[in-house]
Scaffold this motif. Sequence first.
Motif, short mmCIF file in Angstrom:
data_model
loop_
_atom_site.label_atom_id
_atom_site.label_comp_id
_atom_site.label_asym_id
_atom_site.label_seq_id
_atom_site.Cartn_x
_atom_site.Cartn_y
_atom_site.Cartn_z
N MET A 233 -3.87 -2.96 -10.80
CA MET A 233 -5.89 -2.07 -10.78
C MET A 233 -5.46 -0.04 -11.01
O MET A 233 -6.09 0.60 -11.53
CB MET A 233 -6.03 -1.94 -9.12
N LEU A 234 -3.88 -0.11 -10.69
CA LEU A 234 -3.14 1.34 -11.84
C LEU A 234 -2.11 1.40 -12.05
O LEU A 234 -2.52 0.88 -13.78
CB LEU A 234 -3.14 2.42 -10.18
N TYR A 235 -1.48 0.69 -11.46
CA TYR A 235 0.11 1.29 -12.53
C TYR A 235 1.55 0.82 -11.86
O TYR A 235 1.26 0.64 -10.60
CB TYR A 235 0.81 2.52 -13.26
N ARG A 236 1.87 0.37 -12.58
CA ARG A 236 3.43 -0.60 -11.93
C ARG A 236 4.85 1.13 -10.54
O ARG A 236 4.45 2.18 -11.54
CB ARG A 236 4.66 -0.98 -12.47
N ALA A 237 4.61 0.84 -9.81
CA ALA A 237 5.42 2.08 -9.13
C ALA A 237 6.05 1.21 -7.88
O ALA A 237 5.56 -0.40 -7.15
CB ALA A 237 4.04 3.23 -8.43
N PRO A 238 7.58 1.26 -8.05
CA PRO A 238 8.18 0.77 -7.17
C PRO A 238 8.27 1.69 -5.42
O PRO A 238 7.35 2.94 -5.52
CB PRO A 238 9.42 0.68 -7.49
N GLY A 239 8.86 1.19 -4.45
CA GLY A 239 8.89 1.80 -3.07
C GLY A 239 7.41 1.98 -2.48
O GLY A 239 7.28 3.29 -1.71
N ASN A 240 6.04 1.33 -2.78
CA ASN A 240 5.02 1.11 -2.03
C ASN A 240 5.14 0.59 -1.31
O ASN A 240 5.77 -0.49 -0.69
CB ASN A 240 3.98 0.23 -4.02
N VAL A 241 3.95 1.45 0.01
CA VAL A 241 4.14 0.79 1.20
C VAL A 241 3.65 -0.35 1.40
O VAL A 241 4.22 -1.39 2.20
CB VAL A 241 3.15 1.51 1.49
N VAL A 242 2.48 -0.97 -0.03
CA VAL A 242 1.69 -2.48 0.54
C VAL A 242 2.49 -3.67 -0.11
O VAL A 242 3.08 -4.29 0.75
CB VAL A 242 0.50 -2.56 -0.64
N ASP A 243 3.63 -3.21 -0.99
CA ASP A 243 4.80 -4.60 -0.97
C ASP A 243 5.85 -4.43 -0.11
O ASP A 243 5.90 -5.27 0.77
CB ASP A 243 5.67 -3.80 -2.19
N TRP A 244 6.31 -2.85 0.65
CA TRP A 244 6.76 -2.68 2.21
C TRP A 244 6.07 -4.04 2.95
O TRP A 244 7.07 -5.35 3.77
CB TRP A 244 7.30 -2.06 2.18
N MET A 245 5.16 -3.83 3.51
CA MET A 245 4.01 -4.09 4.85
C MET A 245 4.30 -5.77 4.82
O MET A 245 3.81 -6.51 5.37
CB MET A 245 2.80 -3.71 4.61
N TYR A 246 4.51 -6.45 2.97
CA TYR A 246 4.02 -7.28 2.83
C TYR A 246 5.27 -8.22 2.86
O TYR A 246 5.48 -9.01 3.57
CB TYR A 246 3.85 -7.88 1.02
N ARG A 247 6.55 -7.62 2.08
CA ARG A 247 7.40 -8.66 2.32
C ARG A 247 8.51 -7.90 2.87
O ARG A 247 9.68 -8.98 4.20
CB ARG A 247 8.38 -8.26 1.04
N GLY A 248 8.73 -6.30 3.48
CA GLY A 248 9.62 -6.11 4.70
C GLY A 248 9.01 -6.52 6.08
O GLY A 248 10.03 -6.90 6.63
N ALA A 249 7.92 -6.38 5.96
CA ALA A 249 7.45 -6.57 7.14
C ALA A 249 6.28 -7.68 7.63
O ALA A 249 6.70 -8.36 8.94
CB ALA A 249 6.63 -5.89 7.82
N GLY A 250 6.44 -8.70 6.01
CA GLY A 250 5.72 -10.20 6.61
C GLY A 250 4.40 -9.91 6.71
O GLY A 250 4.21 -11.24 7.47
N ILE A 251 3.95 -9.57 6.52
CA ILE A 251 1.93 -9.00 6.64
C ILE A 251 1.75 -9.33 5.82
O ILE A 251 1.38 -8.97 4.59
CB ILE A 251 1.72 -7.75 7.43
N LYS A 252 0.80 -11.01 5.94
CA LYS A 252 0.56 -11.81 4.65
C LYS A 252 -0.62 -10.73 4.08
O LYS A 252 -1.09 -10.28 3.10
CB LYS A 252 -0.12 -12.57 5.59
N TYR A 253 -1.41 -10.29 5.23
CA TYR A 253 -3.49 -9.87 4.41
C TYR A 253 -2.95 -7.95 4.31
O TYR A 253 -3.06 -7.48 4.82
CB TYR A 253 -4.62 -10.22 4.85
N SER A 254 -2.15 -7.81 2.77
CA SER A 254 -1.93 -6.15 3.44
C SER A 254 -2.35 -5.18 2.14
O SER A 254 -2.30 -6.17 0.78
CB SER A 254 -0.31 -6.18 2.78
N TYR A 255 -3.00 -4.70 2.03
CA TYR A 255 -4.20 -4.33 0.73
C TYR A 255 -4.03 -2.48 1.08
O TYR A 255 -3.11 -2.23 1.38
CB TYR A 255 -5.31 -4.44 1.63
N ALA A 256 -4.53 -1.97 -0.18
CA ALA A 256 -4.82 -0.71 -0.47
C ALA A 256 -5.79 -0.78 -0.74
O ALA A 256 -6.55 -1.85 -1.58
CB ALA A 256 -3.76 -0.38 -1.92
N LEU A 257 -6.35 -0.11 -0.42
CA LEU A 257 -8.08 0.54 -0.47
C LEU A 257 -8.40 1.99 -0.84
O LEU A 257 -8.64 3.09 -0.26
CB LEU A 257 -8.88 -0.17 0.81
N HIS A 258 -8.77 2.25 -2.07
CA HIS A 258 -9.41 3.31 -2.57
C HIS A 258 -10.63 3.72 -2.80
O HIS A 258 -11.52 2.82 -2.98
CB HIS A 258 -8.59 3.65 -4.16
#
Length: 460
Positions: A393-418
């Motif tokens: 939807m945008l571009y590749r960017a490491p260190g994003n909160v959505v990625d950490w919430m999904y993989r780091g915190a294990g939250i299955k339904y993690s989204y960014a809503l613009h």
Amino acid sequence: MLTRQHCLVGVASILLLAAQAEPVPNQHILNVPYQSDSEPLPLLGQLWRFGVGEDTKTLKEVLALAKEHDLDLWQIAPTHVDVYSPNSAPTLPASLRAIPHTLAANITHPQRATTSRLQSTAAWDLSSLQNSTYHANYHPLYEVETFIRELAELHPDLVKVNNLGHSGMGREMLSLTISKPQAVTNKGRKTQRQGKKKKKPERQPEDDEKLAIVIMGAQHAREWVATATALYLTHALTSKKSEPRSLSRLLDVFDFHIIPMPNPDGYNYTWESDRYWYKTRQRMGSKNKCFGLDMNRNWGYKWKAIAEESSSGHRPFEAPEANNIANMIITIPNLVGFIDLRSYGQMLSSPYSYSCNAMPEDAEDQLEAGLGAARAMGSVHGTKVTTGRLCEMLYRAPGNVVDWMYRGAGIKYSYALHLRDTGTYGFSLPPRWIRPVGEETSEMLRYLAKFIAKKMKRDL
């Protein structure tokens, strides 16, 4: 001479990664029709849209020229780059004018709730979501904190205010826990289990335990509508069930944890000094004259320093704001949903952000829930919301909160809503759109909560 844009140069460095990203399908987003403003405001600057499509050479050229001429990058998408040029600067340089572009918007001076200091908070009438005047304006930091504390006083049985720690400049970071007494909500629950339980590889919520969802406001300080929407959702969750747009029924199954102001220093700075500042305000070292880093590049999953000058920080969780939120997240049981409210673009995006090559193992459920949530959002006022993975939807960017919430915190339904819009106002969405955005986002949250509840065999 150190310019403001030199301190923001990390944005361009990060966005240059998009030039190497694999081609993705074009996303088509339609503008929502807007009424014309009754009184024109003084012109602040202009937003230019450069069409790039999948032409990585043009993309690189636009980003490099914007950086060279100290212009502010507002958005990059698969088909275009939005570049903001303030009136204080000369017109677009000839090198940029030579690249095909259009005038996306004339940006006017931001509308602030300048009379709110004279109002008594009683005039907001927080006892009613429908009748409250609070959501008619954007609010400075002290009024956001007043809203939080007054709502907690109004609903002591539902709302708890938490101090997450301190920001880089020592401000308190507040969150709200919205919860009501637990009830058994699953379908067909047995009153007694027979036999020995099978050991599960990961702990799953018991049938009669509440689930939890986290909602976060503007990490990027200039995205005022994100914080305004977080506050609207908070109000909707605590409103009476009889009120239109009330979300209080969701509390039968879910506890909600809301962080309206994850970047209090940056947000306060947008009111006092620079409306379009987006980073935090911590000093980045004794020899570094720049302030702040990009919170949304500082989370611990697949973090990397993009460049020496990058605003992603020297290490993951260097921002105390991100660290405080992560510490909160790991204490919450049964977390199944996370929504990072953003602006602008009208997009609902799932993991991953760091790469388009990696596919989440939960991608099918994430996409199914996202498509339904986007349709629900559009059913209220006709807003067109696109869905897909964040890197697409945008571009590749490491260190994003959505990625950490999904993989780091294990939250299955993690989204960014613009949220709104798609460029007509950009980060300067007029306050008259706060309530409509809140209403359509409420419907999105309602759908998503029901989808998760059904998947986890809960009655809602």
